[in-house]
Design a protein around this motif. Structure first.
Motif, PDB file in Angstrom:
ATOM      1  N   UNK A   7       0.829  -1.199   0.000  1.00 16.82           N
ATOM      2  CA  UNK A   7       0.000   0.000   0.000  1.00 16.82           C
ATOM      3  C   UNK A   7       0.868   1.255   0.000  1.00 16.82           C
ATOM      4  N   UNK A   8       1.892   1.283   0.830  1.00 15.31           N
ATOM      5  CA  UNK A   8       2.777   2.440   0.888  1.00 15.31           C
ATOM      6  C   UNK A   8       3.450   2.689  -0.460  1.00 15.31           C
ATOM      7  N   UNK A   9       3.918   1.637  -1.082  1.00 19.71           N
ATOM      8  CA  UNK A   9       4.572   1.768  -2.384  1.00 19.71           C
ATOM      9  C   UNK A   9       3.616   2.307  -3.439  1.00 19.71           C
ATOM     10  N   UNK A  10       2.404   1.763  -3.464  1.00 17.41           N
ATOM     11  CA  UNK A  10       1.415   2.193  -4.464  1.00 17.41           C
ATOM     12  C   UNK A  10       0.991   3.643  -4.221  1.00 17.41           C
ATOM     13  N   UNK A  11       0.844   4.039  -2.959  1.00 20.45           N
ATOM     14  CA  UNK A  11       0.428   5.407  -2.663  1.00 20.45           C
ATOM     15  C   UNK A  11       1.542   6.401  -2.950  1.00 20.45           C
ATOM     16  N   UNK A  12       2.780   5.991  -2.799  1.00 18.65           N
ATOM     17  CA  UNK A  12       3.903   6.860  -3.165  1.00 18.65           C
ATOM     18  C   UNK A  12       3.888   7.132  -4.655  1.00 18.65           C
ATOM     19  N   UNK A  13       3.667   6.094  -5.442  1.00 20.20           N
ATOM     20  CA  UNK A  13       3.561   6.255  -6.895  1.00 20.20           C
ATOM     21  C   UNK A  13       2.359   7.114  -7.254  1.00 20.20           C
ATOM     22  N   UNK A  14       1.239   6.876  -6.564  1.00 24.23           N
ATOM     23  CA  UNK A  14       0.013   7.623  -6.850  1.00 24.23           C
ATOM     24  C   UNK A  14       0.161   9.097  -6.517  1.00 24.23           C
ATOM     25  N   UNK A  15       0.790   9.399  -5.392  1.00 22.67           N
ATOM     26  CA  UNK A  15       1.005  10.797  -5.019  1.00 22.67           C
ATOM     27  C   UNK A  15       1.816  11.523  -6.081  1.00 22.67           C
ATOM     28  N   UNK A  16       2.888  10.919  -6.524  1.00 23.12           N
ATOM     29  CA  UNK A  16       3.697  11.546  -7.575  1.00 23.12           C
ATOM     30  C   UNK A  16       2.892  11.747  -8.843  1.00 23.12           C
ATOM     31  N   UNK A  64       3.456  17.967   0.369  1.00 22.18           N
ATOM     32  CA  UNK A  64       4.237  16.990  -0.385  1.00 22.18           C
ATOM     33  C   UNK A  64       5.732  17.292  -0.289  1.00 22.18           C
ATOM     34  N   UNK A  65       6.071  18.579  -0.329  1.00 25.21           N
ATOM     35  CA  UNK A  65       7.484  18.954  -0.198  1.00 25.21           C
ATOM     36  C   UNK A  65       8.012  18.561   1.183  1.00 25.21           C
ATOM     37  N   UNK A  66       7.216  18.739   2.204  1.00 17.91           N
ATOM     38  CA  UNK A  66       7.637  18.346   3.550  1.00 17.91           C
ATOM     39  C   UNK A  66       7.852  16.843   3.650  1.00 17.91           C
ATOM     40  N   UNK A  67       7.139  16.082   2.826  1.00 21.05           N
ATOM     41  CA  UNK A  67       7.278  14.619   2.842  1.00 21.05           C
ATOM     42  C   UNK A  67       8.542  14.160   2.130  1.00 21.05           C
ATOM     43  N   UNK A  68       8.786  14.715   0.935  1.00 21.83           N
ATOM     44  CA  UNK A  68       9.890  14.157   0.132  1.00 21.83           C
ATOM     45  C   UNK A  68      10.930  15.171  -0.335  1.00 21.83           C
ATOM     46  N   UNK A 321     -10.382   5.057   8.193  1.00 19.84           N
ATOM     47  CA  UNK A 321     -10.414   3.661   8.621  1.00 19.84           C
ATOM     48  C   UNK A 321      -9.023   3.168   9.031  1.00 19.84           C
ATOM     49  N   UNK A 322      -7.990   3.702   8.410  1.00 19.93           N
ATOM     50  CA  UNK A 322      -6.634   3.369   8.851  1.00 19.93           C
ATOM     51  C   UNK A 322      -6.410   3.888  10.266  1.00 19.93           C
ATOM     52  N   UNK A 323      -6.879   5.097  10.518  1.00 23.05           N
ATOM     53  CA  UNK A 323      -6.781   5.681  11.859  1.00 23.05           C
ATOM     54  C   UNK A 323      -7.491   4.796  12.878  1.00 23.05           C
ATOM     55  N   UNK A 324      -8.671   4.302  12.520  1.00 21.74           N
ATOM     56  CA  UNK A 324      -9.417   3.419  13.430  1.00 21.74           C
ATOM     57  C   UNK A 324      -8.668   2.106  13.637  1.00 21.74           C
ATOM     58  N   UNK A 325      -8.094   1.559  12.561  1.00 21.24           N
ATOM     59  CA  UNK A 325      -7.337   0.311  12.683  1.00 21.24           C
ATOM     60  C   UNK A 325      -6.134   0.474  13.617  1.00 21.24           C
ATOM     61  N   UNK A 326      -5.511   1.646  13.580  1.00 19.55           N
ATOM     62  CA  UNK A 326      -4.389   1.880  14.476  1.00 19.55           C
ATOM     63  C   UNK A 326      -4.811   1.827  15.939  1.00 19.55           C
ATOM     64  N   UNK A 327      -6.095   2.097  16.192  1.00 24.49           N
ATOM     65  CA  UNK A 327      -6.603   2.049  17.561  1.00 24.49           C
ATOM     66  C   UNK A 327      -7.165   0.680  17.931  1.00 24.49           C
ATOM     67  N   UNK A 388      -0.744  11.265   4.141  1.00 21.77           N
ATOM     68  CA  UNK A 388      -1.054  10.851   5.512  1.00 21.77           C
ATOM     69  C   UNK A 388      -0.807   9.357   5.705  1.00 21.77           C
ATOM     70  N   UNK A 389      -1.231   8.560   4.742  1.00 21.89           N
ATOM     71  CA  UNK A 389      -1.063   7.113   4.887  1.00 21.89           C
ATOM     72  C   UNK A 389       0.402   6.702   4.735  1.00 21.89           C
ATOM     73  N   UNK A 390       1.112   7.348   3.832  1.00 22.88           N
ATOM     74  CA  UNK A 390       2.548   7.069   3.695  1.00 22.88           C
ATOM     75  C   UNK A 390       3.256   7.324   5.021  1.00 22.88           C
ATOM     76  N   UNK A 391       2.959   8.449   5.645  1.00 24.92           N
ATOM     77  CA  UNK A 391       3.594   8.801   6.918  1.00 24.92           C
ATOM     78  C   UNK A 391       3.206   7.816   8.023  1.00 24.92           C
ATOM     79  N   UNK A 392       1.942   7.456   8.065  1.00 17.74           N
ATOM     80  CA  UNK A 392       1.495   6.551   9.136  1.00 17.74           C
ATOM     81  C   UNK A 392       2.119   5.161   8.984  1.00 17.74           C
ATOM     82  N   UNK A 393       2.243   4.678   7.762  1.00 18.55           N
ATOM     83  CA  UNK A 393       2.863   3.372   7.548  1.00 18.55           C
ATOM     84  C   UNK A 393       4.352   3.445   7.873  1.00 18.55           C
ATOM     85  N   UNK A 394       4.991   4.533   7.499  1.00 16.11           N
ATOM     86  CA  UNK A 394       6.405   4.707   7.836  1.00 16.11           C
ATOM     87  C   UNK A 394       6.612   4.661   9.348  1.00 16.11           C
TER      88      UNK A 394
END
Length: 397
Positions: A7-16, A64-68, A321-327, A388-394
């Protein structure tokens, strides 16, 4: 967990991919700033330029700049910043115009609080990305204007809109589809989002109490304790004026309100909104269909579903839902994230011309008449969801 790495890999590609599309197709090299409208064939139009679009571009590319730390993203953010300051900013009365002509002249000069909030949100993020102190100062000035002119000292909360010099107006609507009421969930959600971002960098001691008042209003007036859904429109004294359920806003608020509580470091509010986040997530889950997508709205007055799947509820649902899963660490909750992402790839993502479609209808047919970029179609929801999801998975690694 392999599915999270994927998921992280796919979202990184999608963000770009998303940001490259906006960089390539929305920059108005002739008249300045960004086009007011781009259709699904990537054709640009000289349409009115909206404040929300410009502010959301500024926020997303700064984030996005703050991320990468890719300079090309900071360049787009800088362009959006200068256009916001040079053309949208009202030098006489403060705040920002709601819309401009394609040439950059003031068109709608009203001060919609929703739009002012997005400017605070975006200017703060740009300050974090650029360390440009004038951006932070302008965000703080806009915050003070909202507190002075929009905050309701009697019943609390924020009045929807004002004219150019911050006086009362009759038409408070955010858009033609919205009700003409004094207060709304939507505006309050984005005010608290903006204030939370401002709090992370501001030295103004009044921002934290303002956030706490907003959290109180969500607990007391906006979140329905019986259903877990958000109530959408209100009178001045918080009498509920609507019967709609917005599943996308339910799940967006679930994670944003908890984030606001965490930002100010209030342990009581964190505990409260962790519980409310799960309640609101369960409420939003009622809108998930068998195909994995999140439906748009329900009118509880007649039990009528608006059976459309817009782009932004899917994006917010992935984060919520990712936020809920983390809890709750419930695999079924994480599976909802993966299912929604699969729905986006299968139905919402435009694999031919880039970016995401506005949405699909009940039959999963693309809503081609809607904008690819426009007054309301911006890179904020899907771009932010990816970030957000990239950061949370990281952070889980």
């Amino acid at each position: 967990m392999q599915e999270l790495h994927t998921l992280q890999s796919e979202l990184t590609t999608e963000l770009n991919s998303i940001l490259d599309w906006w960089s390539a197709h929305t920059v108005d090299h002739q008249l300045g700033g960004f086009y007011g409208k781009v259709d699904n064939q990537n054709e640009a139009f000289e349409a009115p330029k909206g404040l929300v679009l410009n502010a959301r571009i500024l926020y997303t590319f700064s984030s996005a700049y703050l991320l990468n730390h890719q300079p090309k993203y900071l360049a787009v953010a800088t362009r959006a910043y200068h256009y916001l300051v040079d053309f949208f900013h009202d030098k006489d009365f403060g705040g920002f115009y709601w819309s401009l002509t394609p040439e950059g002249k003031p068109k709608e000069t009203k001060k919609q609080v929703y739009g002012q909030a997005f400017c605070i949100y975006a200017l703060t993020e740009f300050y974090k990305a650029s360390n440009h102190i004038a951006a932070l100062q302008l965000a703080e000035q806009t915050y003070l204007l909202l507190e002075l002119h929009s905050y309701d000292e009697i019943f609390t909360g924020y009045i929807e809109a004002h004219n150019r010099n911050w006086q009362t107006i009759d038409d408070l609507r955010l858009s033609e589809k919205d009700q003409n009421d004094k207060k709304s969930m939507n505006t309050h959600l984005h005010v608290i989002e903006a204030y939370a971002n401002l709090y992370t960098v501001s030295t103004n001691a009044t921002v934290k109490p303002a956030i706490k008042k907003l959290l109180f209003n969500f607990k007391k007036h906006i979140i329905c304790r019986e259903t877990g859904h958000l109530q959408l429109f209100f009178d001045m004294d918080w009498k509920v004026k609507s019967s709609l359920v917005s599943y996308g806003h339910d799940i967006e608020a679930a994670w944003l309100l908890l984030e606001a509580a965490e930002v100010i470091g209030d342990e009581h509010e964190i505990e409260t909104f962790r519980s409310l986040a799960l309640t609101m997530t369960n409420a939003a889950a009622r809108g998930i269909q068998n195909n994995g997508g999140l439906i748009y709205e329900l009118d509880t007055s007649n039990n009528h579903l608006i059976e459309e799947y817009h782009w932004w509820p899917q994006a917010e649902a992935m984060v919520g839902f990712f936020n809920a899963w983390q809890m709750n660490k419930d695999q079924h909750t994480l599976q909802k994230v993966l299912n929604i992402w699969a729905f986006v790839k299968n139905h919402i993502k435009d694999t031919k011309n880039g970016e995401w479609f506005w949405g699909v209808d009940k039959a999963l047919m693309v809503m081609y008449k809607e904008d690819k970029a426009g007054f309301w179609k911006c890179p904020y929801h899907n771009g932010r969801a990816c970030i957000e999801l990239i950061k949370r998975i990281q952070q889980l690694s």
